[in-house]
Each structure stands twice: as structure tokens, then as C-alpha cells.
Design an enzyme around this catalytic site. Structure first.
Site, PDB file in Angstrom:
ATOM      1  N   LYS A  80       0.879  -1.178   0.000  1.00 15.58           N
ATOM      2  CA  LYS A  80       0.000   0.000   0.000  1.00 15.58           C
ATOM      3  C   LYS A  80       0.907   1.216   0.000  1.00 15.58           C
ATOM      4  O   LYS A  80       2.066   1.143   0.443  1.00 15.58           O
ATOM      5  CB  LYS A  80      -0.863  -0.017   1.280  1.00 15.58           C
ATOM      6  CG  LYS A  80      -2.122   0.800   1.200  1.00 15.58           C
ATOM      7  CD  LYS A  80      -3.288   0.011   0.667  1.00 15.58           C
ATOM      8  CE  LYS A  80      -4.541   0.839   0.574  1.00 15.58           C
ATOM      9  NZ  LYS A  80      -5.697   0.055   0.142  1.00 15.58           N
ATOM     10  N   GLY A 180     -26.354   1.774   3.010  1.00 15.00           N
ATOM     11  CA  GLY A 180     -25.485   2.447   2.046  1.00 15.00           C
ATOM     12  C   GLY A 180     -25.789   1.990   0.633  1.00 15.00           C
ATOM     13  O   GLY A 180     -25.371   0.904   0.227  1.00 15.00           O
ATOM     14  N   GLY A 182     -24.753   3.164  -2.279  1.00 22.46           N
ATOM     15  CA  GLY A 182     -23.832   3.880  -3.164  1.00 22.46           C
ATOM     16  C   GLY A 182     -23.493   3.028  -4.372  1.00 22.46           C
ATOM     17  O   GLY A 182     -24.330   2.257  -4.863  1.00 22.46           O
ATOM     18  N   VAL A 184     -21.464   0.373  -4.804  1.00 21.70           N
ATOM     19  CA  VAL A 184     -21.564  -1.085  -4.606  1.00 21.70           C
ATOM     20  C   VAL A 184     -22.983  -1.459  -4.172  1.00 21.70           C
ATOM     21  O   VAL A 184     -23.595  -2.390  -4.711  1.00 21.70           O
ATOM     22  CB  VAL A 184     -20.537  -1.572  -3.544  1.00 21.70           C
ATOM     23  CG1 VAL A 184     -20.683  -3.078  -3.311  1.00 21.70           C
ATOM     24  CG2 VAL A 184     -19.114  -1.248  -3.960  1.00 21.70           C
TER      25      VAL A 184
HETATM   26  P1  NAD Z   1     -19.960   4.984  -2.148  1.00 25.58           P
HETATM   27  O1  NAD Z   1     -19.367   6.227  -1.570  1.00 25.58           O
HETATM   28  O2  NAD Z   1     -20.348   4.992  -3.585  1.00 25.58           O
HETATM   29  O3  NAD Z   1     -21.228   4.520  -1.305  1.00 25.58           O
HETATM   30  C1  NAD Z   1     -21.318   4.624   0.064  1.00 25.58           C
HETATM   31  C2  NAD Z   1     -22.738   5.034   0.371  1.00 25.58           C
HETATM   32  O4  NAD Z   1     -22.923   5.018   1.786  1.00 25.58           O
HETATM   33  C3  NAD Z   1     -23.073   6.440  -0.094  1.00 25.58           C
HETATM   34  O5  NAD Z   1     -24.251   6.409  -0.857  1.00 25.58           O
HETATM   35  C4  NAD Z   1     -23.262   7.233   1.202  1.00 25.58           C
HETATM   36  O6  NAD Z   1     -24.230   8.251   1.085  1.00 25.58           O
HETATM   37  C5  NAD Z   1     -23.708   6.138   2.148  1.00 25.58           C
HETATM   38  N1  NAD Z   1     -23.510   6.407   3.571  1.00 25.58           N
HETATM   39  C6  NAD Z   1     -22.507   7.062   4.183  1.00 25.58           C
HETATM   40  N2  NAD Z   1     -22.699   7.090   5.510  1.00 25.58           N
HETATM   41  C7  NAD Z   1     -23.839   6.415   5.744  1.00 25.58           C
HETATM   42  C8  NAD Z   1     -24.564   6.095   6.918  1.00 25.58           C
HETATM   43  N3  NAD Z   1     -24.160   6.484   8.114  1.00 25.58           N
HETATM   44  N4  NAD Z   1     -25.686   5.368   6.786  1.00 25.58           N
HETATM   45  C9  NAD Z   1     -26.133   4.978   5.575  1.00 25.58           C
HETATM   46  N5  NAD Z   1     -25.495   5.273   4.438  1.00 25.58           N
HETATM   47  C10 NAD Z   1     -24.365   5.976   4.517  1.00 25.58           C
HETATM   48  O7  NAD Z   1     -18.876   3.826  -1.858  1.00 25.58           O
HETATM   49  P2  NAD Z   1     -18.828   2.385  -2.505  1.00 25.58           P
HETATM   50  O8  NAD Z   1     -17.802   2.396  -3.575  1.00 25.58           O
HETATM   51  O9  NAD Z   1     -20.191   1.902  -2.774  1.00 25.58           O
HETATM   52  O10 NAD Z   1     -18.196   1.541  -1.296  1.00 25.58           O
HETATM   53  C11 NAD Z   1     -18.978   1.171  -0.194  1.00 25.58           C
HETATM   54  C12 NAD Z   1     -18.097   0.449   0.835  1.00 25.58           C
HETATM   55  O11 NAD Z   1     -17.498  -0.695   0.228  1.00 25.58           O
HETATM   56  C13 NAD Z   1     -16.945   1.296   1.366  1.00 25.58           C
HETATM   57  O12 NAD Z   1     -16.695   0.949   2.702  1.00 25.58           O
HETATM   58  C14 NAD Z   1     -15.774   0.858   0.501  1.00 25.58           C
HETATM   59  O13 NAD Z   1     -14.544   1.072   1.155  1.00 25.58           O
HETATM   60  C15 NAD Z   1     -16.081  -0.611   0.328  1.00 25.58           C
HETATM   61  N6  NAD Z   1     -15.487  -1.203  -0.874  1.00 25.58           N
HETATM   62  C16 NAD Z   1     -15.800  -0.707  -2.095  1.00 25.58           C
HETATM   63  C17 NAD Z   1     -15.231  -1.281  -3.231  1.00 25.58           C
HETATM   64  C18 NAD Z   1     -15.570  -0.774  -4.607  1.00 25.58           C
HETATM   65  O14 NAD Z   1     -15.317  -1.491  -5.591  1.00 25.58           O
HETATM   66  N7  NAD Z   1     -16.165   0.405  -4.758  1.00 25.58           N
HETATM   67  C19 NAD Z   1     -14.340  -2.363  -3.116  1.00 25.58           C
HETATM   68  C20 NAD Z   1     -14.061  -2.875  -1.837  1.00 25.58           C
HETATM   69  C21 NAD Z   1     -14.636  -2.271  -0.724  1.00 25.58           C
END
Ligand code: NAD
Length: 371
Positions: A80, A180, A182, A184
Site C-alpha cells: 500500500k 449504504g 452507493g 456497490v
Molecule cells: P460509495 O461512496 O459509492 O457509497 C457509500 C454510500 O454510503 C453512499 O451512498 C453514502 O451516502 C452512504 N452512507 C454514508 N454514511 C452512511 C450512513 N451512516 N448510513 C447509511 N449510508 C451511509 O462507496 P462504494 O464504492 O459503494 O463503497 C462502499 C463500501 O465498500 C466502502 O466501505 C468501501 O470502502 C467498500 N469497498 C468498495 C469497493 C468498490 O469497488 N467500490 C471495493 C471494496 C470495498
């Protein structure tokens, strides 16, 4: 000297401090373990309060990547990097190209990608100076947005958990609460609904909830209620540290399986707390490995279908972890760490043996030459 103590305790191979006066670059690259292959892990940019804080973070994150890559079956080690500073003030092409030269100087021992506050365009600038990058845009021939493949892996992980805990082969009629919606979370809603699951969503952004209700027929839930719902699966897909002393007693679901990173506030305490309550926990770094599987696929020549197929392997990986946890009466996160360590140790032993044999051959050959 304390640094070397940390490196010994945590098992790191190499830590590189990178500094450039002209661009203001201050970065640390941590290579934790390269037994299985080059150390792959994203680059994070953060305005750390101190250099020590940055060092701790990069050491912790790089070790996490070793475990994630190992248990996922990838031929990759763990690494990292962190760039220290405010992304809003410090980002420039020159900074990322300078960072790229440091990455290049490691000759492929470390491969970088996006992480917090680093965008695809930043990595593409790093890539002007080194080939050791991944996670570039599909426009540039890369894998693009990893979230569909991550969500696919989480979906497979939920299926495995439902099979193991509830002995159900299909998700028809299974209820899932997603915290959440978002990148994913939304893809996950779609996969689950298509399979006949009943899905509840909550998000701090009401627009995201609305679109999931409209597009997929999910049901909106209250933010502070989502983890308390009487459902089969609670899927945290937002924040780290959500599984803690306050929230775990309220969880009614027999399964916790979601995408968020670092879900357990304290890995040992809260892993054990879930186990005591009879809740099956899908270790976060296993179930969300679709993202790293996606960028790994980019290194081999990207094909979205192959990446998705490989992410389906998360199903079997989790079943093996659950079985080992039950057999040994340990938490699922401990079982997962153990499986990762066993894989690394067996490959290391094989390499050591090969080196010993190579050395013996060399000694015999040179003795023969001396005669
Ligand atoms: P994102 O930012 O697109 O989505 C996160 C969502 O969570 C957002 O819509 C946000 O408004 C919401 N949120 C934030 N705080 C909240 C709360 N207290 N209650 C409810 N909703 C809340 O991120 P993402 O890319 O979808 O990733 C989501 C999680 O998965 C993160 O922890 C990320 O580290 C992990 N992750 C993502 C990937 C990837 O491919 N994007 C890969 C591995 C791990």
C-alpha cells in the site's frame, strides 16, 4: 528503532520513504509480503496529523492487502502507499509523476492503484512514469469502475452465507437490509432483487434511496433502524467500524455480509461478540475482494466477464472459512486470517526448498569445475 520493531512485529519486507522538494511530495510505500507475487495495493492521499500516523496507516493497510490477496487466491503480495497532504491543495501532475518514478524504482515489487482521495485520472498520471499501475479507466484499456464486480462478489458471498447458515440454495424470499446504497450497494440491490430477494435500503442521501426504490422495487428503511430489522441478512455497504458495542446487540439478522471495509471496530472483540450471538459474519476483506480481483484481471488483459467469474469464487472461499471456523471453534475472521497465513507459509516453504536445492546444485557444479 521503534520503526524496525513495528516492521518485525508486523512482518513487513520493505518500507520506502519518498520525498521531493519541488513538488512537495511526501509519500510512504509499504511492501508487506511478496511471497505470492508483487505487492499490490492502492495509494491513499490523506492530510495525516503526523508522519507517525501516516506510517501506522500504511503499515496496517499493506498487511491487510497481503491477507486479502492471499485468501482470495490471487498471485499477489500485499502493499500500500500513502501520499501525505491535503488532496485539495497538493495534487498536481508533477506530484503524481514524481510518485510514479518512485514506484518505478521498485522494479515491479509494488503495483499501485486508486484508494481514498485518489482518482483514476491521478493514477493515469502516475502511469506516465511507470508501468506498475492498475485500475485505469476503460477508455484507456483498463478495468474502469470496480463496483459492479465488487457487488457481484458480495452477492455471491451473501448466497454462500445463506447456504451455510440457513441451508438455502436460492435467495428467493430471503430478506436483506442494505446500509449504504452507493456504487456497490446499488448494484447489490439489483442482483438481489433479480434473484427474488426482499431488499431494504437506507442511505444518508435520500436521492439514492429513492432511485433504488424506483429502479428495483427496494423498500426504504430508516437510517437508524436498518441494522435492527428482522431480516435474514444485514449488509453494511457504507462505513467502517459500524459493528461495535452499541450496534451488535441490536442486530437481529443471523448473517452480517456486506461490502464496507473494516466493519469490525475491534477485530478481536467484535468478531467474538458476533460469534457469541450466533451471527455468521462474512469477513469484510474476503467478501469485498471483487474490487481487487477486478484490478488483478486488468494486469492479465481485462475482460469483465472473466473478472465476474473469478469474483464468483468468493462463494467457495467463504464456505471454506465458515467450515474452518466451526471446526476449530474460532471466529470467521480468525479462520480467514489462518487460511491466508497457511497459503503464504506453504508457498514460502516451497520457495525456500527450491533455493536450497539451487544452492546445492551450484555448490556441486562449482566443485566439479574446480576439479
Ligand atoms: P460509495 O461512496 O459509492 O457509497 C457509500 C454510500 O454510503 C453512499 O451512498 C453514502 O451516502 C452512504 N452512507 C454514508 N454514511 C452512511 C450512513 N451512516 N448510513 C447509511 N449510508 C451511509 O462507496 P462504494 O464504492 O459503494 O463503497 C462502499 C463500501 O465498500 C466502502 O466501505 C468501501 O470502502 C467498500 N469497498 C468498495 C469497493 C468498490 O469497488 N467500490 C471495493 C471494496 C470495498
Amino acid at each position: 528503532m521503534a520503526i524496525f520493531e513495528d516492521l518485525t512485529t508486523m512482518g513487513h519486507e520493505q518500507v520506502v520513504f519518498c520525498h521531493d522538494k519541488t513538488t512537495g511530495l511526501k509519500a510512504i510505500i509499504a511492501i508487506h509480503d511478496t511471497t505470492l507475487g508483487p505487492a499490490l495495493g492502492g495509494c491513499r492521499m490523506w492530510d495525516y496529523k503526523s508522519d507517525e500516523e501516516a506510517l501506522r496507516d500504511v503499515l496496517r493497510l499493506s498487511r491487510g492487502m497481503t491477507y486479502k490477496n492471499a485468501v482470495t487466491g490471487l498471485n499477489l503480495g500485499g502493499g500500500k502507499s500513502v501520499i501525505i497532504g491535503d488532496p485539495k491543495k497538493l495534487k498536481s501532475e508533477a506530484l503524481f509523476r514524481t510518485f510514479g518514478r518512485f514506484v518505478d524504482s521498485l522494479g515491479g515489487r509494488y503495483i499501485t492503484a486508486e484508494d481514498v482521495n485518489i482518482r483514476v485520472s491521478d493514477i493515469e498520471q502516475v502511469g506516465l512514469e511507470t508501468a506498475y499501475i492498475t485500475g485505469v479507466s476503460s477508455r484507456a484499456g483498463g478495468s474502469g469502475d470496480p463496483s459492479p464486480v465488487t457487488a457481484w462478489g458480495v452477492f455471491q458471498g451473501i448466497k454462500a452465507s445463506v447456504k451455510y447458515k440457513l441451508n438455502k440454495d436460492a435467495l428467493k424470499g430471503v430478506s436483506v437490509a442494505i446500509q449504504g446504497a452507493g456504487a456497490v450497494g446499488s448494484h447489490l440491490v439489483e442482483y438481489l432483487v433479480n434473484e427474488g430477494a426482499k431488499v431494504y435500503v437506507a442511505d444518508i442521501d435520500p436521492e439514492k434511496v429513492k432511485s433504488n426504490v424506483k429502479l428495483y422495487g427496494a423498500e426504504a428503511a430508516q437510517l437508524h433502524e436498518i441494522h435492527k430489522l428482522d431480516v435474514d441478512v444485514f449488509a453494511p455497504c457504507a462505513l467502517g467500524g459500524f459493528l461495535n458495542d452499541q450496534t451488535i446487540p441490536d442486530i437481529k439478522a443471523p448473517i452480517v455480509a456486506g461490502a464496507a471495509n473494516n466493519q469490525l471496530l475491534d477485530e478481536i472483540v467484535h468478531g467474538a461478540m458476533l460469534k457469541e450471538r450466533g451471527i455468521l459474519y462474512a469477513p469484510d476483506y474476503v467478501i469485498n475482494a471483487g474490487g481487487v480481483i477486478n484490478v488483478y484481471q486488468e494486469l492479465q488483459g481485462y475482460d469483465a466477464e472473466i473478472a465476474k467469474k473469478k469474483a464468483s469464487g468468493i462463494y467457495d472461499t467463504l464456505l471454506a472459512i465458515y467450515q474452518q471456523a466451526d471446526d476449530q471453534q474460532i471466529t470467521t475472521n480468525a479462520a480467514s486470517n489462518m487460511i491466508a497465513e497457511q497459503r503464504i507459509q506453504s508457498v514460502r516453504a516451497m520457495k525456500d526448498l527450491r533455493n536450497t536445492m539451487d544452492n546445492q546444485t551450484w555448490v556441486q557444479t562449482s566443485r566439479g569445475r574446480g576439479r
